[in-house]
Design an enzyme around this catalytic site. Sequence first.
Site, short mmCIF file in Angstrom:
data_model
loop_
_atom_site.label_atom_id
_atom_site.label_comp_id
_atom_site.label_asym_id
_atom_site.label_seq_id
_atom_site.Cartn_x
_atom_site.Cartn_y
_atom_site.Cartn_z
N ASP A 13 2.97 -33.88 22.86
CA ASP A 13 4.06 -34.16 23.79
C ASP A 13 4.28 -33.05 24.80
O ASP A 13 5.41 -32.80 25.24
CB ASP A 13 5.37 -34.46 23.03
CG ASP A 13 5.22 -35.63 22.08
OD1 ASP A 13 4.48 -36.57 22.41
OD2 ASP A 13 5.84 -35.60 20.99
N LYS A 16 0.81 -34.14 28.60
CA LYS A 16 -0.61 -34.40 28.93
C LYS A 16 -0.75 -35.61 29.85
O LYS A 16 -1.53 -35.60 30.79
CB LYS A 16 -1.41 -34.65 27.63
CG LYS A 16 -1.43 -33.46 26.69
CD LYS A 16 -2.17 -33.77 25.41
CE LYS A 16 -1.46 -34.78 24.52
NZ LYS A 16 -0.17 -34.32 23.98
N GLY A 40 1.66 -40.96 22.60
CA GLY A 40 2.61 -41.60 23.50
C GLY A 40 2.68 -40.77 24.76
O GLY A 40 3.09 -39.61 24.71
N HIS A 41 2.21 -41.33 25.86
CA HIS A 41 2.14 -40.57 27.11
C HIS A 41 2.97 -41.27 28.17
O HIS A 41 2.76 -42.45 28.45
CB HIS A 41 0.68 -40.46 27.57
CG HIS A 41 -0.22 -39.82 26.55
ND1 HIS A 41 -1.58 -39.96 26.56
CD2 HIS A 41 0.05 -39.03 25.50
CE1 HIS A 41 -2.10 -39.29 25.54
NE2 HIS A 41 -1.12 -38.73 24.87
N GLN A 228 -2.34 -35.80 21.03
CA GLN A 228 -1.73 -34.85 20.09
C GLN A 228 -1.86 -33.41 20.61
O GLN A 228 -1.94 -33.23 21.81
CB GLN A 228 -2.33 -34.99 18.68
CG GLN A 228 -1.94 -36.28 17.95
CD GLN A 228 -2.78 -37.48 18.35
OE1 GLN A 228 -3.99 -37.42 18.31
NE2 GLN A 228 -2.15 -38.56 18.73
#
Length: 434
Positions: A13, A16, A40-41, A228
Site C-alpha cells: 500500500d 504502487k 489493492g491498487h 504487496q
Amino acid sequence: MTNVVVIGSQWGDEGKGKIVDWLSERADIVVRFQGGHNAGHTLVIDGTSYKLSLLPSGVVRPGKMAVIGNGVVVDPHALCAEIDKLAGQGVTITPDNLRIADNATLILSLHRELDGIREDAAGKSNGGVKIGTTRRGIGPAYEDKVGRRAIRVMDLADIDTLSAKVERLLTHHNALRRGLGEPEISHDTIMQELTSVADRVLPFRDTVWLMLDRERRRGARILFEGAQGSLLDIDHGTYPYVTSSNTVAGQAAAGSGMGPGSLGYILGITKAYTTRVGEGPFPTELTDEIGQFLGERGHEFGTVTGRKRRCGWFDAALVRQSVATNGITGIALTKLDVLDGLDELKICVGYTLDGEEIDHLPASQGQQARVVPKYITLEGWKESTVGARKWADLPAQAIKYVRQVEELIGAPVALLSTSPERDDTILVTDPFED
Ligand code: GDP
Ligand code: IMO
Ligand code: MG
C-alpha cells in the site's frame, strides 16, 4: 532500452498503483509477476478513481498491453468480475490489451474457503497463528503450485486432463478438509466452476515469456508491477506474517519468464511514513493520536478488505534493508503531503535488541517482536504540500525530510508524490531514461 521494475519497499500500500499508472505513459507493456487479487491498487485520474486488484495498473491507459505473468495466482471469477467492473467505467479489456500466461496458477473456491477456515476462530485451525490474510485464497493456491498439483490456465483448454488433475487435487484437499471437520468437495463442483469460466479466460492466454522476449528484442519498454511489499516477502519479510510469494524485484524475472539481465531500473515505492494491514511486528507503530492522524489524513483503509491500516513513523532501517534485497536504484516517495502540519517528525534509524544496537530487523520472530526503534527527530512544516508538482513548491523542511530519508536508506528519490491524483507527481529522475 531500460525496463523498470516497481516494487513496494515496506508492507504494501505504498502507492504502487498510482506510480505504475503514471509511469505507464512511458511504457509499452505493464506486467504483473506475483501475488493475486490480494493486491489493492487505487488510481485517481482527473477525479475518477479506479480500483484494481489483479489487473496491472497499466490497463487504464489506452494502447498499452497489460500482462499477467506466470508468477501470479489467478482467480478466474475475480478476473471476470474486475474486467466487468472496469467496463462499467469505460475501460475495455480484450485480448488486444490483456494477456495471461498459460502457465499461471489458478485460485479455486476451495482455496478461498481454506484461507477463511484458517483465519477464523482466531486461527485455531492454523496452530493458533492468525495472519490477518485477505482471505482471497492466495496462500493455499501457492501451496498447491509448489506441491505440483495446481490447476493452471492452460488446463482449462483440455477437459480430459483437467478432470484427472481435479481428481488429484481433491484427493489432497478432501483429506485436509476431513481433518478440519469440513465437508468434502465433489469433483463435479470444481469441474463446473472451471468450465463455466473457461470460454471467458482462454482468449487471453498466451505464451508470455515468448511474447515478452519478442517485444524486448523489438525495443519495447516493459514496466513490471509488483504487488504487496518487501517486508511481506515469503523469504525476506516478517515471516510468518507475510504473503505467500516472493515480492522482491528478482521475482519480476522468474514470475514473467524474462531474464534478470533485462530488468533494468528497480524503483522502490516508499511511503513517507509506514503502514501495515494485518497481524505481525511493526516496530515504529503509533497507537496514539499521531497514528490516528496519519490514518485519517492518509485515508489508510485497505482497498481489498476495508480494514484499518496500522500507521507509524518512517522506518529507514527497514527500507535500507529493502534497498539491499531488491537492488533498488531509486525510490518514489509517496504521501509526503500526509505529514503536512505535524510539529515534529521521527525517523527510525536502527534498533536496540536486548540492550544491543542493531541496524536491521533480525529474521527471528521473537527478536522482531522485541526490537526497540531508535529515532532521530526532525522539525515538521506548516505549509501544504498537497498537489506540489515541482521541488520549488516544497517547503524547506519538507526538502530536508526527503534528503534525510535518501541519506538514511542509501538510495535517491526519483519521483515524489503529493496527492492521489495521477499528475500530482514530481519527476526527479526518469527511470525509463537510458
Ligand atoms: P498500492 O497497493 O501500493 O498500489 O497502494 P494503495 O492504492 O493500496 O494505497 C495507496 C493509497 O494512497 C491510495 O488510496 C492512493 O490513491 C493514495 N495515494 C497514492 N499516492 C498518494 C500521495 O502522494 N498522497 C496521498 N495523500 N495519497 C496518495
Ligand atoms: P498491495 O499490492 C498490504 C497482507 C495481508 C496479510 C498478509 C497475508 O495492495 O500493496 P494474503 O492474503 O496475501 O495471504 O495475506 O499480507 N497483504 C497486504 N497488505 N497490501 C497488499 O497488497 C497486501 N496483500 C496482502 O493483509 O497481512
Ligand atoms: Mg494496496
